[in-house]
Design a protein around this motif. Sequence first.
Motif, PDB file in Angstrom:
ATOM      1  N   MET A  70       0.824  -1.203   0.000  1.00  0.00           N
ATOM      2  CA  MET A  70       0.000   0.000   0.000  1.00  0.00           C
ATOM      3  C   MET A  70       0.859   1.255   0.000  1.00  0.00           C
ATOM      4  O   MET A  70       1.925   1.286   0.607  1.00  0.00           O
ATOM      5  CB  MET A  70      -0.914   0.015   1.233  1.00  0.00           C
ATOM      6  N   ALA A  71       0.362   2.279  -0.689  1.00  0.00           N
ATOM      7  CA  ALA A  71       1.083   3.551  -0.708  1.00  0.00           C
ATOM      8  C   ALA A  71       0.088   4.700  -0.761  1.00  0.00           C
ATOM      9  O   ALA A  71      -0.934   4.602  -1.434  1.00  0.00           O
ATOM     10  CB  ALA A  71       2.012   3.628  -1.918  1.00  0.00           C
ATOM     11  N   THR A  72       0.374   5.763  -0.022  1.00  0.00           N
ATOM     12  CA  THR A  72      -0.330   7.007  -0.300  1.00  0.00           C
ATOM     13  C   THR A  72       0.576   7.815  -1.222  1.00  0.00           C
ATOM     14  O   THR A  72       1.794   7.765  -1.113  1.00  0.00           O
ATOM     15  CB  THR A  72      -0.669   7.821   0.973  1.00  0.00           C
ATOM     16  N   VAL A  73      -0.051   8.510  -2.160  1.00  0.00           N
ATOM     17  CA  VAL A  73       0.692   9.182  -3.212  1.00  0.00           C
ATOM     18  C   VAL A  73       0.366  10.667  -3.182  1.00  0.00           C
ATOM     19  O   VAL A  73      -0.803  11.056  -3.126  1.00  0.00           O
ATOM     20  CB  VAL A  73       0.318   8.590  -4.590  1.00  0.00           C
ATOM     21  N   ARG A  74       1.410  11.465  -3.195  1.00  0.00           N
ATOM     22  CA  ARG A  74       1.222  12.910  -3.072  1.00  0.00           C
ATOM     23  C   ARG A  74       0.490  13.473  -4.296  1.00  0.00           C
ATOM     24  O   ARG A  74       0.906  13.245  -5.424  1.00  0.00           O
ATOM     25  CB  ARG A  74       2.596  13.570  -2.939  1.00  0.00           C
ATOM     26  N   PRO A  75      -0.586  14.209  -4.055  1.00  0.00           N
ATOM     27  CA  PRO A  75      -1.287  14.828  -5.186  1.00  0.00           C
ATOM     28  C   PRO A  75      -0.412  15.878  -5.843  1.00  0.00           C
ATOM     29  O   PRO A  75       0.407  16.514  -5.180  1.00  0.00           O
ATOM     30  CB  PRO A  75      -2.516  15.487  -4.535  1.00  0.00           C
ATOM     31  N   GLY A  76      -0.574  16.047  -7.139  1.00  0.00           N
ATOM     32  CA  GLY A  76       0.161  17.077  -7.852  1.00  0.00           C
ATOM     33  C   GLY A  76       1.474  16.601  -8.423  1.00  0.00           C
ATOM     34  O   GLY A  76       2.212  17.382  -8.997  1.00  0.00           O
ATOM     35  N   VAL A  77       1.784  15.319  -8.280  1.00  0.00           N
ATOM     36  CA  VAL A  77       3.067  14.811  -8.769  1.00  0.00           C
ATOM     37  C   VAL A  77       2.885  13.895  -9.987  1.00  0.00           C
ATOM     38  O   VAL A  77       3.553  14.051 -11.005  1.00  0.00           O
ATOM     39  CB  VAL A  77       3.830  14.055  -7.654  1.00  0.00           C
ATOM     40  N   MET A  78       1.960  12.945  -9.892  1.00  0.00           N
ATOM     41  CA  MET A  78       1.776  11.978 -10.981  1.00  0.00           C
ATOM     42  C   MET A  78       0.944  12.596 -12.114  1.00  0.00           C
ATOM     43  O   MET A  78       0.210  13.548 -11.905  1.00  0.00           O
ATOM     44  CB  MET A  78       1.066  10.724 -10.459  1.00  0.00           C
ATOM     45  N   LYS A  79       1.087  12.005 -13.293  1.00  0.00           N
ATOM     46  CA  LYS A  79       0.367  12.531 -14.455  1.00  0.00           C
ATOM     47  C   LYS A  79      -0.951  11.779 -14.686  1.00  0.00           C
ATOM     48  O   LYS A  79      -0.963  10.560 -14.774  1.00  0.00           O
ATOM     49  CB  LYS A  79       1.232  12.397 -15.718  1.00  0.00           C
ATOM     50  N   ALA A  80      -2.029  12.539 -14.811  1.00  0.00           N
ATOM     51  CA  ALA A  80      -3.326  11.952 -15.152  1.00  0.00           C
ATOM     52  C   ALA A  80      -3.368  11.689 -16.648  1.00  0.00           C
ATOM     53  O   ALA A  80      -2.636  12.310 -17.419  1.00  0.00           O
ATOM     54  CB  ALA A  80      -4.444  12.898 -14.754  1.00  0.00           C
ATOM     55  N   LEU A  81      -4.216  10.739 -17.071  1.00  0.00           N
ATOM     56  CA  LEU A  81      -4.406  10.478 -18.497  1.00  0.00           C
ATOM     57  C   LEU A  81      -5.552  11.352 -19.000  1.00  0.00           C
ATOM     58  O   LEU A  81      -6.469  11.681 -18.248  1.00  0.00           O
ATOM     59  CB  LEU A  81      -4.774   9.011 -18.729  1.00  0.00           C
ATOM     60  N   GLU A  82      -5.505  11.718 -20.273  1.00  0.00           N
ATOM     61  CA  GLU A  82      -6.656  12.388 -20.865  1.00  0.00           C
ATOM     62  C   GLU A  82      -7.810  11.388 -20.867  1.00  0.00           C
ATOM     63  O   GLU A  82      -7.605  10.209 -21.130  1.00  0.00           O
ATOM     64  CB  GLU A  82      -6.333  12.803 -22.311  1.00  0.00           C
ATOM     65  N   PRO A  83      -9.040  11.818 -20.562  1.00  0.00           N
ATOM     66  CA  PRO A  83     -10.146  10.864 -20.545  1.00  0.00           C
ATOM     67  C   PRO A  83     -10.396  10.263 -21.930  1.00  0.00           C
ATOM     68  O   PRO A  83     -10.387  10.974 -22.920  1.00  0.00           O
ATOM     69  CB  PRO A  83     -11.345  11.703 -20.089  1.00  0.00           C
ATOM     70  N   ASP A  84     -10.552   8.957 -21.980  1.00  0.00           N
ATOM     71  CA  ASP A  84     -10.811   8.255 -23.236  1.00  0.00           C
ATOM     72  C   ASP A  84     -12.188   7.591 -23.114  1.00  0.00           C
ATOM     73  O   ASP A  84     -12.338   6.559 -22.467  1.00  0.00           O
ATOM     74  CB  ASP A  84      -9.705   7.207 -23.447  1.00  0.00           C
ATOM     75  N   ARG A  85     -13.193   8.224 -23.747  1.00  0.00           N
ATOM     76  CA  ARG A  85     -14.581   7.747 -23.602  1.00  0.00           C
ATOM     77  C   ARG A  85     -14.819   6.419 -24.309  1.00  0.00           C
ATOM     78  O   ARG A  85     -15.849   5.804 -24.117  1.00  0.00           O
ATOM     79  CB  ARG A  85     -15.575   8.775 -24.139  1.00  0.00           C
ATOM     80  N   SER A  86     -13.878   6.007 -25.156  1.00  0.00           N
ATOM     81  CA  SER A  86     -14.100   4.758 -25.879  1.00  0.00           C
ATOM     82  C   SER A  86     -13.665   3.547 -25.056  1.00  0.00           C
ATOM     83  O   SER A  86     -13.943   2.412 -25.426  1.00  0.00           O
ATOM     84  CB  SER A  86     -13.330   4.788 -27.208  1.00  0.00           C
ATOM     85  N   ARG A  87     -12.993   3.796 -23.923  1.00  0.00           N
ATOM     86  CA  ARG A  87     -12.565   2.668 -23.099  1.00  0.00           C
ATOM     87  C   ARG A  87     -13.771   2.020 -22.449  1.00  0.00           C
ATOM     88  O   ARG A  87     -14.735   2.691 -22.089  1.00  0.00           O
ATOM     89  CB  ARG A  87     -11.612   3.132 -21.989  1.00  0.00           C
ATOM     90  N   SER A  88     -13.713   0.704 -22.281  1.00  0.00           N
ATOM     91  CA  SER A  88     -14.815   0.066 -21.555  1.00  0.00           C
ATOM     92  C   SER A  88     -14.243  -0.654 -20.343  1.00  0.00           C
ATOM     93  O   SER A  88     -13.085  -1.062 -20.319  1.00  0.00           O
ATOM     94  CB  SER A  88     -15.556  -0.910 -22.465  1.00  0.00           C
ATOM     95  N   GLY A  89     -15.081  -0.764 -19.343  1.00  0.00           N
ATOM     96  CA  GLY A  89     -14.639  -1.413 -18.118  1.00  0.00           C
ATOM     97  C   GLY A  89     -15.807  -2.106 -17.453  1.00  0.00           C
ATOM     98  O   GLY A  89     -16.969  -1.860 -17.781  1.00  0.00           O
ATOM     99  N   GLU A  90     -15.478  -2.971 -16.516  1.00  0.00           N
ATOM    100  CA  GLU A  90     -16.518  -3.738 -15.835  1.00  0.00           C
ATOM    101  C   GLU A  90     -16.842  -3.077 -14.491  1.00  0.00           C
ATOM    102  O   GLU A  90     -15.935  -2.668 -13.770  1.00  0.00           O
ATOM    103  CB  GLU A  90     -16.001  -5.169 -15.592  1.00  0.00           C
ATOM    104  N   ILE A  91     -18.119  -2.952 -14.182  1.00  0.00           N
ATOM    105  CA  ILE A  91     -18.510  -2.403 -12.885  1.00  0.00           C
ATOM    106  C   ILE A  91     -18.928  -3.577 -11.992  1.00  0.00           C
ATOM    107  O   ILE A  91     -19.835  -4.332 -12.341  1.00  0.00           O
ATOM    108  CB  ILE A  91     -19.702  -1.428 -13.012  1.00  0.00           C
ATOM    109  N   VAL A  92     -18.262  -3.745 -10.884  1.00  0.00           N
ATOM    110  CA  VAL A  92     -18.597  -4.834  -9.953  1.00  0.00           C
ATOM    111  C   VAL A  92     -19.233  -4.234  -8.703  1.00  0.00           C
ATOM    112  O   VAL A  92     -18.581  -3.496  -7.962  1.00  0.00           O
ATOM    113  CB  VAL A  92     -17.330  -5.622  -9.546  1.00  0.00           C
ATOM    114  N   GLU A  93     -20.503  -4.503  -8.527  1.00  0.00           N
ATOM    115  CA  GLU A  93     -21.188  -3.995  -7.320  1.00  0.00           C
ATOM    116  C   GLU A  93     -20.862  -4.901  -6.149  1.00  0.00           C
ATOM    117  O   GLU A  93     -21.081  -6.114  -6.207  1.00  0.00           O
ATOM    118  CB  GLU A  93     -22.700  -3.977  -7.534  1.00  0.00           C
ATOM    119  N   VAL A  94     -20.317  -4.347  -5.095  1.00  0.00           N
ATOM    120  CA  VAL A  94     -20.011  -5.125  -3.896  1.00  0.00           C
ATOM    121  C   VAL A  94     -21.093  -4.808  -2.855  1.00  0.00           C
ATOM    122  O   VAL A  94     -21.184  -3.669  -2.402  1.00  0.00           O
ATOM    123  CB  VAL A  94     -18.619  -4.754  -3.339  1.00  0.00           C
TER     124      VAL A  94
END
Lengths: 395, 262
Positions: free
Chosen positions: A223-247
């Motif tokens: 586990m790691a906490t990561v300092r905000p403002g350091v890592m690079k976000a990706l541009e949003p890609d609306r064509s990506r698909s993902g699975e939603i798992v309801e817990v």
Amino acid sequence: MTVRLITDNCTGCKLCLLACPYGAIDIVDGKAQFNDNCTQCGACASACKFDAIVLEVAYTPTIDVARYHGVWVVAEHLHGELRRGTYELLGEGRRLADKLDVELAAVLLGDEVAGLSEELVARGADRVYLAQDPALTHYRTGPYSDVLAGMVNRYKPEIVLVSATPQGRDLAPRVAARLSAGLTADCTGLDIDERERLLVQTRPAFGGNLMATIVCRHARPQMATVRPGVMKALEPDRSRSGEIVEVPVHLDERGVLAKIVEVVQQETDGQVNLQDAEIIVSGGRGLGKPDSFALIRELAEVLGGAVGASRAVVDAGWIPAYHQVGQTGRTVQPKLYIACGISGAVQHLAGMSSSDCIIAINKDPSAPIFNVATYGVVGDLFEILPALTKKLKAS
Amino acid sequence: MNIVVCIKQVPETTEVSVDPETNALVREGVDSIVNPVDENAIEAALLLREAHGGKVTVVTMGPPQAEEALRHALAMGADEGILLSDPASRGSDTLATSYTLARMVRKLGEVDLILCGRQAIDGDTGQVGPGLAERLGAPQVTFAIELEVSDGKLRARRVLDDFFEVLEVSLPAVVTVVKQMNEPRRPSMRNLLKAKRAEITKWSLADLDADSTQTGFEGSPTQVIRVWPPAKRSGGRRLEGAPDEIAAEIAKVIRDVKLASG
């Protein structure tokens, strides 16, 4: 980690039943009994007042690390919106997951937050684990850590990343202690050692005077906490698909030890959005007194920038803490950072030295801030700032 | 009220070195102080004792010389200082530290409130407070700036990003405090002398009946593999002249930056 009932101590009081987020406890013949829903999250052991439920085998160096798979990012949202740090974690998490050739999942806890799942996928997640319950509406340590610990136990990710925001720094250590997992605070660099399949974590310590690289060989998840403002976000890609798992979770408000009495938004004036600002004007001890921050505010206003501050003046109560830039404040990377009357303690430099352009104004020629400044001005800020503001207003 | 304050002795941040063998920090021969924000936690405890009566016990773990940190707390007004010093607790990461501190608090019996500073200036993790709360099965309040105790409940104001949250939790609870909470009192000369002669309670891991697999290096899942000073940067150009000329030059730099970013 396993929960075990010490039958003799159990009074059948149902405190554990109230605390269990997974509906995994029944009271049978006046004694608690675990059913198949149990994720070994440990919420019941925390809730029990009679030492009747114990959490066994805390940290075992022989944990089977190979059974843990995948990278998780714990999503953070405020006022119905995902926070920028979450996008940064997803960007970085994507890179790590690709190196390990595993899935990247986002974990989303809240109430009626399913709508945020799409954005998490667009920003890089392959899968979203979604747990919704009215008791999760606002972040509270107890319910959030119970649910997250249960999910980790059930799905066994090898890496869990959390933003090093106040919320993340409240949640992550609680969950790590529950799971006896290794946790590295406030990381500014992450990578994968492909030979050992390890998360390699780099972070500043000693107020930024030292950098340390930390690994966690034998415990999982890493586990790691990561300092905000350091890592690079990706541009949003609306064509990506993902699975939603309801817990499915079932939280009982009566089992939650903490009540939020009140939330007070601090008076802010648009000059505090340090993370998004292209220009930041910061003030330090050299201002001499709290009132002099007016000079900083005026310049920031002319430039359409945000107002920053050093730890010294925040600790002295001259300006609220949310203006603070540095190791214990925000990390910023604006296009332009103007440091006025800030000597440049390592603790401050740790939060701003990656700015594209730095202008430092200080009357002490040996101030360390000049070592990171693109342009250094040895002079009196009480003369220079008004002149500069006037000139900018005129043009 | 029975209040326990967990404090840490830390080196002055600028004087640090690293043991090349163990990668652990060398703390010997370096000026030591009480972690600054831990003084605010001590102050908060003393204020609560003044309002409600009771006892303030200050605990720490570290090498034998960490006793000095406890003496400082006693000089501020704490009632008792307890030092856990055991070679087998060396190398403890935040998980092992929170385990050990939890054993110490447990040994103290009935405790109403446990206070810690928000984070230490050496490790800068802020992880021990929440870890300790988890080990004790107690609610936690991090980043507290105000505390109020009544009817067995604690009401605390927390400072978060740009808002305050007022949280109410049952006692016992673990609270981490921020620097802005109060102004720690300076010990009087008389109290300093008194604290110098005071008895410090000393415990070893055996006194805590601690599980040795959860303490020290063995109980620490994280491992520091490399420590180094960050790269030094050399400064850029100096702007010189009268205030007006400097202002003009800065204005030009700002214009260029704005142009470049469109």
